[in-house]
Design a protein around this motif. Sequence first.
Motif, short mmCIF file in Angstrom:
data_model
loop_
_atom_site.label_atom_id
_atom_site.label_comp_id
_atom_site.label_asym_id
_atom_site.label_seq_id
_atom_site.Cartn_x
_atom_site.Cartn_y
_atom_site.Cartn_z
N UNK A 144 108.97 23.32 57.42
CA UNK A 144 109.56 23.70 56.12
C UNK A 144 108.76 23.11 54.97
N UNK A 145 108.16 21.93 55.17
CA UNK A 145 107.31 21.37 54.12
C UNK A 145 106.10 22.27 53.88
N UNK A 146 105.52 22.78 54.96
CA UNK A 146 104.41 23.72 54.82
C UNK A 146 104.86 25.00 54.12
N UNK A 147 106.07 25.48 54.46
CA UNK A 147 106.59 26.70 53.83
C UNK A 147 106.73 26.52 52.32
N UNK A 148 107.28 25.38 51.89
CA UNK A 148 107.42 25.11 50.46
C UNK A 148 106.04 25.11 49.79
N UNK A 149 105.08 24.47 50.45
CA UNK A 149 103.73 24.41 49.88
C UNK A 149 103.11 25.79 49.75
N UNK A 150 103.25 26.61 50.77
CA UNK A 150 102.73 27.97 50.69
C UNK A 150 103.36 28.71 49.50
N UNK A 151 104.67 28.56 49.34
CA UNK A 151 105.36 29.27 48.26
C UNK A 151 104.91 28.79 46.88
N UNK A 152 104.47 27.54 46.79
CA UNK A 152 104.02 26.99 45.51
C UNK A 152 102.51 27.07 45.35
N UNK A 153 101.83 27.72 46.28
CA UNK A 153 100.39 27.95 46.14
C UNK A 153 99.52 26.77 46.46
N UNK A 154 100.01 25.82 47.25
CA UNK A 154 99.19 24.66 47.64
C UNK A 154 98.12 25.12 48.63
N UNK A 155 96.86 24.73 48.45
CA UNK A 155 95.79 25.13 49.38
C UNK A 155 96.05 24.64 50.79
N UNK A 156 95.61 25.41 51.77
CA UNK A 156 95.84 25.05 53.17
C UNK A 156 95.20 23.71 53.53
N UNK A 157 94.05 23.41 52.97
CA UNK A 157 93.40 22.13 53.28
C UNK A 157 94.30 20.96 52.87
N UNK A 158 95.01 21.12 51.77
CA UNK A 158 95.92 20.06 51.32
C UNK A 158 97.16 19.99 52.20
N UNK A 159 97.61 21.15 52.70
CA UNK A 159 98.75 21.16 53.62
C UNK A 159 98.39 20.38 54.89
N UNK A 160 97.21 20.65 55.43
CA UNK A 160 96.77 19.95 56.64
C UNK A 160 96.66 18.46 56.39
N UNK A 161 96.09 18.09 55.24
CA UNK A 161 95.93 16.67 54.90
C UNK A 161 97.29 15.99 54.82
N UNK A 162 98.27 16.67 54.21
CA UNK A 162 99.61 16.09 54.11
C UNK A 162 100.28 15.95 55.47
N UNK A 163 100.12 16.97 56.31
CA UNK A 163 100.73 16.93 57.64
C UNK A 163 100.14 15.79 58.48
N UNK A 164 98.86 15.54 58.31
CA UNK A 164 98.22 14.43 59.04
C UNK A 164 98.89 13.09 58.72
N UNK A 165 99.48 12.98 57.53
CA UNK A 165 100.11 11.73 57.12
C UNK A 165 101.59 11.64 57.43
#
Length: 366
Positions: A236-257
């Motif tokens: 769901x965190x990734x879904x929110x990011x996609x909806x707000x236009x966050x780049x995929x590289x930043x999504x991956x970086x956030x998930x790593x943490x």
Amino acid sequence: MKAPSKRIELKLAKLTREFFANHPSVKLIAVTGSAGKTSAKIAIGTLLAQTMNIQLRDETPKTRADVFLQIMGVKLPSDDSMSWHKVLKAVKLRARAEHPEVQAIVQEFDPQELGYHAWFRDYLLPDITVVTSVTNGRMQVEYPLEAVAQEMITLANNSKLAIINRDDIDGQFAGLLTNPNITTYGSSSMAEYSFDEHSFSLENGSTGIIISPENQQGLPVNLRLYGEYNLRQAVVAAAVCYKLGVPEASIVQGIDGLRSLPGRMNMFRGPNGAWLIDDSYSSTPKTALSALQMLYSFDVPQRIAVLGNMNGLRGSSEQAHTELGAYCHIDMLDWVVTVGEHANTYLAPAAHGNGCQIKKCRDSIE
């Protein structure tokens, strides 16, 4: 500090509404549900923080005034050293500042009674509302599940976009949704946003892909999270990011943490090759069952379940503990250790009825 009067509460509400009118670029992400709110909130905030200045408070709001103060980033003192006059002044300064200090606000909503979410309708319009679950959490002790579902979905209907947990919200409640802008997340491919696990290890967690409408091929990620309900928080965190236009590289970086919160499906190494699953924080029947299912999934020579009281269930406590005990199976568990009066009285006999070896303990020290 004394609880605010209704007059002060109303002033806070109007100032918060003024803040969003003055700063329409600031995104408000609301998170509600019977369980999993805090984990989802932290996961969303962790991912958004890769590219945005965010406002997020760790603690759960206890009153409606707390919600507005958390949104506005004004913290109450622990004593009476700061009057409500000064609190309102600080909120007013934030509301009328020329430039907001944040780009996104992630706010938890924790209803304790019916009508809680509807009250906010005149003051807040979230850009995204996440509903994590409609299940046997604390609120269902007081109200029927259908009423709880209506309460949770009220906030989703009063939102520009709703993101709904497909796994932990029964399909029978779909008719309560009036918001035409909805999407779903979950563990299975039936949801628009899901996680497809390719491999798993105790040391490294789950490797796989997050599937989304934005990337049908899947975004490769490694989740150092354990248990399905924790994996869903990353989705769901990734879904929110996609909806707000966050780049995929930043999504991956956030998930790593991302890591599990304390007491929520944390893995610890023990002596002699043992592992401990710590899911001890404010356990509910749903989360306890999820922890058991995770324990069953491990290919290990021995499994021991240590199950304590699930507090706050009131009239449903006997049934809930008995049902959890019925999920304890002799072919999956070498021992069931129960801790506390309700676990000993109701859970232990049900597990024993399935053939499990039982050890009852008065408290955690024993």
